[in-house]
Design a protein around this motif. Sequence first.
Motif: not given
Length: 268
Positions: A4, A28, A31-35, A66
């Motif tokens: 991730d 980029w 994190a690939r995905r972040s809250e 990210t």
Amino acid sequence: MSSDMHNSGVQFADIQWRNSQLRLEYQWVGARRSEHPVIVFLHEGLGSIALWKDFPASFCRAYGFTGLVFSRYGYGQSTPRIAEEKWPVSFMHEQAHQVLPVFFSHLGIARPWLFGHSDGASIALLYASRFSQQLSGIVVAAPHIFVEDKTIDSIRAAREVYVTQDLRSRLARYHADPDSAFWGWNDVWLDPAFRSWNIENDLTAITCPVLAIQGKDDEYGTLEQIYGIQRKIPATQIVVLPQCGHSPHRDQSEALSQEVAHFITHRV
């Protein structure tokens, strides 16, 4: 590196501006995905993706963010400035109000955080002055809101080093065309017309969260730069870093990271 987290390679965005095509390098990180919303890093007047070095990636990896890092027109591997082109006094306004919206639209970026350093911090403030509703908030490190003698003296000294010493060869490690980066920045800041540049009145339109950070030993400006922001935007959170010059991400990277991460994560 876990699945991730990522550090993608440098990519290029082709955008239209002033009836010309610009290629802007971007990368980029984290994190690939972040809250949390994406954090866009806006570099200093001599900066680029490469000159940030590992700070954006390390910061984003450590806190699960990210990040997007890019080089403005004239910097890094982005389209270089034409040799005879002079930045106008309004160059930071143009970057904030014209280029950034097109760039964000191109990449589909919505409600980001802006993390700006020096000229990049001023651009972040100017973007927020017009587009606060489209931001999660801004972090400004060593921002400029008006021109001080101290700033001009240091920029004049940088010109002397560039002309007489090895600054050009050092900058060549971070820019495809170091003359594009250096003279674009140096010429406009030392233009007598730039002495009256001032964005204090623009700040009153900012409604998003603001964290303003400056080193106590900043060689390019006094602490009036961040105190001036707080006077115009009373909700601004101020941090003064001891034993720190104009580049907090180099001089006090851990303290800077902690302050910024706390500010962002407590505004979810």
